[in-house]
Enzyme design. Sequence first.
Site, PDB file in Angstrom:
ATOM      1  N   LYS A   1      -6.511   6.717  10.953  1.00  0.00           N
ATOM      2  CA  LYS A   1      -7.926   6.587  11.350  1.00  0.00           C
ATOM      3  C   LYS A   1      -7.959   6.375  12.861  1.00  0.00           C
ATOM      4  O   LYS A   1      -8.050   5.244  13.333  1.00  0.00           O
ATOM      5  CB  LYS A   1      -8.529   5.328  10.699  1.00  0.00           C
ATOM      6  CG  LYS A   1      -9.000   5.462   9.285  1.00  0.00           C
ATOM      7  CD  LYS A   1      -9.928   4.271   8.945  1.00  0.00           C
ATOM      8  CE  LYS A   1      -9.510   3.596   7.682  1.00  0.00           C
ATOM      9  NZ  LYS A   1     -10.344   2.439   7.321  1.00  0.00           N
TER      10      LYS A   1
ATOM     11  N   ASP B   1      -5.581  -0.390  -1.589  1.00  0.00           N
ATOM     12  CA  ASP B   1      -6.432  -1.296  -2.366  1.00  0.00           C
ATOM     13  C   ASP B   1      -7.687  -1.715  -1.625  1.00  0.00           C
ATOM     14  O   ASP B   1      -7.778  -1.634  -0.403  1.00  0.00           O
ATOM     15  CB  ASP B   1      -5.669  -2.575  -2.696  1.00  0.00           C
ATOM     16  CG  ASP B   1      -5.551  -3.506  -1.487  1.00  0.00           C
ATOM     17  OD1 ASP B   1      -5.077  -3.040  -0.435  1.00  0.00           O
ATOM     18  OD2 ASP B   1      -5.979  -4.670  -1.584  1.00  0.00           O
TER      19      ASP B   1
ATOM     20  N   GLY C   1      -3.744  -0.224  14.378  1.00  0.00           N
ATOM     21  CA  GLY C   1      -2.393  -0.037  14.909  1.00  0.00           C
ATOM     22  C   GLY C   1      -1.641  -1.352  15.096  1.00  0.00           C
ATOM     23  O   GLY C   1      -0.451  -1.357  15.415  1.00  0.00           O
TER      24      GLY C   1
ATOM     25  N   GLY D   1       0.771  -1.245   0.000  1.00  0.00           N
ATOM     26  CA  GLY D   1       0.000   0.000   0.000  1.00  0.00           C
ATOM     27  C   GLY D   1       0.802   1.295   0.000  1.00  0.00           C
ATOM     28  O   GLY D   1       0.346   2.301  -0.522  1.00  0.00           O
TER      29      GLY D   1
ATOM     30  N   ASP E   1      -4.794   1.913  11.126  1.00  0.00           N
ATOM     31  CA  ASP E   1      -6.184   1.602  11.424  1.00  0.00           C
ATOM     32  C   ASP E   1      -6.250   1.136  12.885  1.00  0.00           C
ATOM     33  O   ASP E   1      -6.281   1.968  13.789  1.00  0.00           O
ATOM     34  CB  ASP E   1      -6.613   0.529  10.403  1.00  0.00           C
ATOM     35  CG  ASP E   1      -8.083   0.236  10.390  1.00  0.00           C
ATOM     36  OD1 ASP E   1      -8.880   1.146  10.619  1.00  0.00           O
ATOM     37  OD2 ASP E   1      -8.449  -0.928  10.139  1.00  0.00           O
TER      38      ASP E   1
ATOM     39  N   ASP F   1       1.009   3.381   4.651  1.00  0.00           N
ATOM     40  CA  ASP F   1      -0.090   4.070   3.981  1.00  0.00           C
ATOM     41  C   ASP F   1      -1.148   4.547   4.975  1.00  0.00           C
ATOM     42  O   ASP F   1      -1.533   5.706   4.973  1.00  0.00           O
ATOM     43  CB  ASP F   1      -0.726   3.182   2.884  1.00  0.00           C
ATOM     44  CG  ASP F   1      -1.124   1.797   3.369  1.00  0.00           C
ATOM     45  OD1 ASP F   1      -0.980   1.494   4.573  1.00  0.00           O
ATOM     46  OD2 ASP F   1      -1.582   0.994   2.535  1.00  0.00           O
TER      47      ASP F   1
ATOM     48  N   THR G   1      -0.631  -3.672  12.977  1.00  0.00           N
ATOM     49  CA  THR G   1       0.461  -3.908  12.030  1.00  0.00           C
ATOM     50  C   THR G   1       1.717  -3.173  12.480  1.00  0.00           C
ATOM     51  O   THR G   1       2.806  -3.754  12.543  1.00  0.00           O
ATOM     52  CB  THR G   1       0.061  -3.411  10.621  1.00  0.00           C
ATOM     53  OG1 THR G   1      -1.152  -4.060  10.228  1.00  0.00           O
ATOM     54  CG2 THR G   1       1.140  -3.684   9.591  1.00  0.00           C
ATOM     55  N   LEU G   2       1.565  -1.892  12.799  1.00  0.00           N
ATOM     56  CA  LEU G   2       2.736  -1.090  13.163  1.00  0.00           C
ATOM     57  C   LEU G   2       3.304  -1.486  14.521  1.00  0.00           C
ATOM     58  O   LEU G   2       4.516  -1.458  14.705  1.00  0.00           O
ATOM     59  CB  LEU G   2       2.386   0.396  13.134  1.00  0.00           C
ATOM     60  CG  LEU G   2       2.360   1.000  11.738  1.00  0.00           C
ATOM     61  CD1 LEU G   2       1.871   2.437  11.795  1.00  0.00           C
ATOM     62  CD2 LEU G   2       3.740   0.943  11.088  1.00  0.00           C
TER      63      LEU G   2
HETATM   64  P1  IMP Z   1      -3.941  -2.001  11.124  1.00  0.00           P
HETATM   65  O1  IMP Z   1      -3.008  -3.101  11.498  1.00  0.00           O
HETATM   66  O2  IMP Z   1      -5.349  -2.289  11.540  1.00  0.00           O
HETATM   67  O3  IMP Z   1      -3.502  -0.644  11.580  1.00  0.00           O
HETATM   68  O4  IMP Z   1      -4.067  -2.055   9.582  1.00  0.00           O
HETATM   69  C1  IMP Z   1      -3.279  -1.354   8.721  1.00  0.00           C
HETATM   70  C2  IMP Z   1      -3.377  -1.977   7.361  1.00  0.00           C
HETATM   71  O5  IMP Z   1      -4.739  -2.309   7.029  1.00  0.00           O
HETATM   72  C3  IMP Z   1      -2.964  -0.947   6.342  1.00  0.00           C
HETATM   73  O6  IMP Z   1      -1.592  -1.058   6.078  1.00  0.00           O
HETATM   74  C4  IMP Z   1      -3.800  -1.307   5.148  1.00  0.00           C
HETATM   75  O7  IMP Z   1      -3.132  -2.304   4.397  1.00  0.00           O
HETATM   76  C5  IMP Z   1      -5.052  -1.906   5.719  1.00  0.00           C
HETATM   77  N1  IMP Z   1      -6.136  -0.906   5.782  1.00  0.00           N
HETATM   78  C6  IMP Z   1      -6.700  -0.381   6.877  1.00  0.00           C
HETATM   79  N2  IMP Z   1      -7.659   0.499   6.559  1.00  0.00           N
HETATM   80  C7  IMP Z   1      -7.682   0.535   5.208  1.00  0.00           C
HETATM   81  C8  IMP Z   1      -8.461   1.288   4.271  1.00  0.00           C
HETATM   82  O8  IMP Z   1      -9.339   2.116   4.593  1.00  0.00           O
HETATM   83  N3  IMP Z   1      -8.185   1.058   2.966  1.00  0.00           N
HETATM   84  C9  IMP Z   1      -7.240   0.181   2.533  1.00  0.00           C
HETATM   85  N4  IMP Z   1      -6.494  -0.538   3.388  1.00  0.00           N
HETATM   86  C10 IMP Z   1      -6.713  -0.354   4.710  1.00  0.00           C
HETATM   87 MG    MG Z   2      -0.741  -1.576   4.232  1.00  0.00          MG
END
Ligand code: IMP
Ligand code: MG
Length: 177
Positions: free
Chosen positions: A130, A158, A104, A43, A102, A99, A106-107
Amino acid sequence: MPLSQPKVLIDRNRISQTVQDLGKKISGAYDGENLVAICILKGAFMFLADLIRCLTIPMKIDFIRLASYGSEQISSQNVRITKDIEVSIEGKDVLIVEDIVDTGLTLAFLRERLSTHRPKSIKICALLNKPSRREVDVPLDFVGFEIEDRFVVGYGLDFDEGYRGLPDICYLEEATP
Ligand code: IMP
Ligand code: MG
């Protein structure tokens, strides 16, 4: 679920302006000796490409690919690495380029994982945030835009691998019949 046509949330001019501003801030935050920018695939590839052209300090780049199981919209807690970094980050200033943040998860996972390589510092640059969806606290050092809880695509992001090439950041919603 049938989806609407993508609608523009943040247009290409605003993206470009914000990426330039981020480039200035990041260039001012480092001494320019040690920086390794790590792009989270897929992304963030477009964001990285634009961002590094706005940096006035030298850096190296590398890529990491993380996956959460399934291709559904909801982020999974089961994060795993499917392509690891290849450049050494020991003693380096690491800038993670993401990118969108959401939940958090992943990070939080990646930060922990990269810290085992003993870098000098780890900072995070996210194009989109977000905050309403956060489940774990993760420090964001540079943020482009805060957005509401909407599913966004384009500029690298995506839905089910589609829409990545849209030049604007758009949102999808359920189509009204
Ligand atoms: P987290 O681990 O929930 O913070 O997710 C982060 C990952 O979810 C991002 O790197 C995106 O790949 C995916 N993601 C979260 N929200 C969106 C969105 O609104 N559109 C596209 N991908 C998203
Ligand atoms: Mg991503």
